[in-house]
Design a protein around this motif. Structure first.
Motif, mmCIF file in Angstrom:
data_model
loop_
_atom_site.group_PDB
_atom_site.id
_atom_site.type_symbol
_atom_site.label_atom_id
_atom_site.label_comp_id
_atom_site.label_asym_id
_atom_site.label_seq_id
_atom_site.Cartn_x
_atom_site.Cartn_y
_atom_site.Cartn_z
ATOM 1 N N LEU A 123 0.832 -1.194 0.000
ATOM 2 C CA LEU A 123 0.000 0.000 0.000
ATOM 3 C C LEU A 123 0.873 1.254 0.000
ATOM 4 N N CYS A 125 3.802 1.521 -1.259
ATOM 5 C CA CYS A 125 4.399 1.659 -2.586
ATOM 6 C C CYS A 125 3.405 2.282 -3.560
ATOM 7 N N VAL A 126 2.156 1.836 -3.480
ATOM 8 C CA VAL A 126 1.132 2.415 -4.350
ATOM 9 C C VAL A 126 0.993 3.908 -4.053
ATOM 10 N N TYR A 128 3.301 5.913 -2.906
ATOM 11 C CA TYR A 128 4.460 6.604 -3.472
ATOM 12 C C TYR A 128 4.258 6.825 -4.962
ATOM 13 N N TYR A 129 3.781 5.788 -5.633
ATOM 14 C CA TYR A 129 3.561 5.891 -7.065
ATOM 15 C C TYR A 129 2.537 6.977 -7.376
ATOM 16 N N GLU A 130 1.474 7.004 -6.579
ATOM 17 C CA GLU A 130 0.459 8.027 -6.821
ATOM 18 C C GLU A 130 1.041 9.414 -6.615
ATOM 19 N N ILE A 132 4.081 10.396 -7.226
ATOM 20 C CA ILE A 132 4.836 10.843 -8.393
ATOM 21 C C ILE A 132 3.941 10.924 -9.617
ATOM 22 N N TYR A 133 2.839 10.188 -9.614
ATOM 23 C CA TYR A 133 1.982 10.215 -10.790
ATOM 24 C C TYR A 133 1.112 11.448 -10.791
ATOM 25 N N VAL A 134 0.432 11.665 -9.660
ATOM 26 C CA VAL A 134 -0.527 12.759 -9.622
ATOM 27 C C VAL A 134 0.168 14.097 -9.473
ATOM 28 N N SER A 140 -4.906 9.974 -2.762
ATOM 29 C CA SER A 140 -5.848 9.545 -1.727
ATOM 30 C C SER A 140 -6.022 8.039 -1.665
ATOM 31 N N SER A 141 -5.012 7.291 -2.145
ATOM 32 C CA SER A 141 -5.222 5.847 -2.133
ATOM 33 C C SER A 141 -5.215 5.290 -0.723
ATOM 34 N N PHE A 144 -8.670 5.528 2.616
ATOM 35 C CA PHE A 144 -9.579 4.563 3.237
ATOM 36 C C PHE A 144 -9.058 4.121 4.593
ATOM 37 N N LEU A 145 -7.727 4.277 4.787
ATOM 38 C CA LEU A 145 -7.179 3.924 6.099
ATOM 39 C C LEU A 145 -7.390 5.058 7.088
ATOM 40 N N MET A 147 -9.754 7.537 6.882
ATOM 41 C CA MET A 147 -11.110 8.047 7.084
ATOM 42 C C MET A 147 -11.774 7.349 8.244
#
Lengths: 152, 548
Positions: A123, A125-126, A128-130, A132-134, A140-141, A144-145, A147
């Motif tokens: 999670l 890693c995802v 981190y990717y977001e 650099i992507y966004v 906001s991936s 869910f943790l 909120m």
């Protein structure tokens, strides 16, 4: 400051005598000892410690303290290769705040083991990717943790 | 009616969800109370629940406002107005404070009928069309309905709504659960009318549906609205907004869907686990992704490969996607970002992007495959294969290409429902159940922009499913057994997903909303994620049969 201090001591014949006490020991002079102590704290205590003063706040940013906190209950100990990956993704302190602490808050009764750690790392890693992507907008991936659970 | 002003002392302590410090005992006899919202209304819900009132904390301020309005109105209304309330048969459930207040207020101030959009005029058509429907389904007003199990509107008991009748416009207070049943019956009748080509009846029903939909709350309202719009588009033969071309929008919507609910995360994590296990011991690996989109699936796989025993392999990724509307090289961008990540975690990375309008345009020779002794290949497809079923020969061609690739594993994630039957009415019924369940699962998510966008994402699928035909209809979902048949006859054998995938999936779901409602099931080696008892998406893995 380690000034010599002069103290008063009661002796058995009721006379007071001046003695030289040992030089004052200040933990703030010994950062490595401080780190060792902080390493043994749990999450909330560590956060409190980081609020004590600027020096302690800086010392508490030492990632090895947070690494210890993240891996404390995991057995067997994860290999050292994790360290380079986690540092690249943003460090243990951030991993703890973003993934592990909410994880533990959501599932307090779970036995913390390799599987949970792997999931948290994925999670992270995802996330981190977001980042650099966004780019500009905060990803906001992991929302869910964070909120609050809607108990309706 | 007694009203009491009740003050809560001190801000509720948000760290202890079960705190008992607020004093609620003193007002237990009162029917209504005003509550003052403190800094965090999150605990009010529980306190009122103790007294038997169900109020959402997010609606607290509005409830308070409405209580004030109601108070002033009741003070101003005339004698006979109040006596009407006493004598008419109404069904009240005062514990649902929010909707109860709404209804009381609308009683005093009937609003004009809402108009959802230009297709769904709310004023109620003539009686004639509705009476033409045989049986009691739409028109009967008795309370002897069996509650339809598919109406998922009322999770918290009955609520009151007001509806105007067709010609007299008198106020009739009707049990809304009955309205929910009516709504479903209206939807089904409309679909049946379309099936029988009775477009005038269908038209009248669509208007009625729009009206009934507004009277519902929550998931049922949204589902009904989307289906009503799709039906209207079908009736008036208006093609839906060009979904094929606007891929950047659908990418964005899918990103929001990814964030809001666990379905995509489940899909990615389970597929990754299967691929990881298949790649064990291989030094060079190659993944061909039919569903590249934003590349959200691959960071987790790359991280798992980076940390595996024996060090990371050389990771090569081929992404296949549709052309972008603004001619930008979207796939290339995604590749660059993934490369950045790969560099950070020290995984050797190679990337190639392919733009294709349809997967059937692909050929194995384009993919620059290396000999299988050197490189192990995996093929991945998330919600893409069903789009091929509209073209004759499409799926067969793609499966042929996959066989030529000779992957060690072929992971497929698809929706678990049959929306591709030959009869329109059957497709409609299936999809109504499916999307009602899906929207129901979204209800637990706190409202946000992500949630709204996720609903739009699902709404587009509904629109395509109901309103389009022929090659335009791309949302042709099929069940696992149908796909298994197809794969079996093409020369694939199922590869069972291991217990690791199951464990990881269960953990992931437990993190979402406490895992309430979601369920992971294993079915013949495939994993199904469902909401309560209904499976919604399935991850399956396939390998080539040795003989082929």
């Amino acid at each position: 400051m380690s000034k010599k201090r002069i103290g008063m001591v009661e002796k058995s014949n009721n006379k007071r005598q001046r003695v030289n006490l040992v030089p004052e020991f200040s933990i703030n002079d010994h950062h490595d000892v401080l780190v060792e102590i902080l390493r043994r704290l749990d999450g909330p205590s560590l956060c409190s410690a980081a609020c004590v003063c600027r020096l302690w706040s800086a010392v508490a940013r030492n990632d090895s303290i947070w690494e210890e906190l993240c891996f404390r209950q995991v057995s067997p100990r994860p290999s050292l290769s994790i360290r380079s990956v986690v540092s690249a993704l943003g460090g243990y302190r951030r991993l703890y705040f973003l993934c592990i602490r909410p994880f533990l808050a959501r599932l307090p009764k779970i036995l913390w083991s390799q599987d949970q750690l792997q999931l948290s790392l994925s999670l992270y890693c995802v996330h981190y990717y977001e980042r650099i992507y966004v780019g500009a907008a905060p990803p906001s991936s992991l929302m869910f943790l964070r909120m609050p659970v809607n108990v309706v | 009616m007694k009203r009491d002003l009740h003050q809560f002392q001190g801000p509720p302590d948000t760290r202890f969800p079960n705190h008992e410090t607020a004093n609620t005992g003193s007002s237990s006899k009162d029917k209504m109370m005003k509550v003052k919202e403190e800094e965090d209304g999150g605990n009010m819900d529980e306190l009122l629940a103790v007294l038997g009132y169900k109020v959402r904390s997010s609606e607290m301020a509005e409830v308070a406002l409405k209580l004030e309005q109601l108070e002033t109105m009741m003070g101003n209304v005339q004698e006979d107005g109040l006596s009407n309330l006493a004598t008419d048969t109404v069904h009240y459930n005062p514990s649902e404070l929010y909707s109860w207040l709404d209804n009381m207020l609308t009683e005093f101030n009937p609003p004009p009928p809402e108009i959802n959009n230009s297709f769904l005029a709310g004023a109620g058509g003539s009686d004639y069309d509705l009476k033409a429907i045989p049986g009691n389904a739409i028109y009967a007003r008795s309370n002897q309905f069996a509650i339809d199990s598919s109406s998922s509107s009322n999770q918290a008991g009955t609520t009151v709504t007001t509806t105007t009748t067709e010609s007299t416009r008198s106020m009739v207070l009707v049990d809304s659960q009955e309205n929910g049943v009516r709504l479903v019956h209206a939807l089904m009748a409309c679909a049946e009318a379309i099936q029988n080509n009775d477009l005038s009846i269908a038209e009248a029903l669509v208007k009625q549906i729009g009206f009934l939909a507004v009277s519902q709350a929550g998931a049922m309202r949204k589902v009904a609205t989307y289906f009503a719009e799709a039906l209207a588009r079908r009736i008036y033969r208006l093609s839906p907004p060009q979904t094929q071309i606007d891929h950047s929008l659908s990418d964005t919507l899918q990103m929001h869907f990814y964030e809001t609910c666990p379905y995509l995360k489940f899909a990615h994590f389970t597929a990754n686990q299967a691929i990881l296990e298949a790649f064990e011991g291989k030094k060079r690996v190659h993944v061909i992704d039919f569903s590249m989109n934003q590349g959200l699936q691959w960071p987790a796989l790359m991280q798992a490969l980076a940390l595996r025993e024996g060090g990371p392999p050389v990771f090569r990724l081929t992404g296949i996607g549709p052309p972008a509307a603004d001619n930008s090289d979207h796939l290339h961008e995604v590749g660059c970002k993934l490369a950045q990540l790969a560099e950070a975690i020290h995984v050797e990375f190679e990337y190639r992007g392919f733009v294709a309008n349809s997967l059937a345009d692909l050929d194995a020779s384009m993919l620059e495959l290396r000999p299988s002794e050197i490189e192990a290949v995996a093929v991945n497809s998330v919600f893409e294969l069903h789009k091929l079923l509209g073209r004759t020969g499409g799926i067969e061609k793609v499966l042929g290409v996959v066989k030529q690739i000779k992957p060690v594993i072929f992971t497929v994630v698809e929706q678990e429902s049959n929306h591709n039957g030959p009869v329109f009415l059957d497709r409609f019924t299936e999809s109504l159940h499916y999307y009602s369940t899906l929207f129901d699962s979204l209800e637990g998510v706190p409202s946000s922009q992500d949630k709204v966008m996720s609903e739009v994402y699902l709404g587009k699928q509904i629109c395509n499913l109901v309103a389009c035909e022929g090659p335009d209809r791309v949302e042709r979902h099929e069940t696992l057994s149908q796909w298994a048949n197809r794969f079996g006859t093409s020369g694939f054998a199922p590869a069972h997903l291991g217990s690791n995938a199951f464990k990881q999936a269960s953990m992931l779901l437990a993190l979402f909303n406490g895992g309430e409602g979601y369920s992971v099931e294993e079915n013949n080696g495939c994993l199904m994620l469902g909401w309560h008892t209904r499976p919604l998406i399935t991850t399956s893995a396939w390998k080539l049969l040795a003989a082929h």
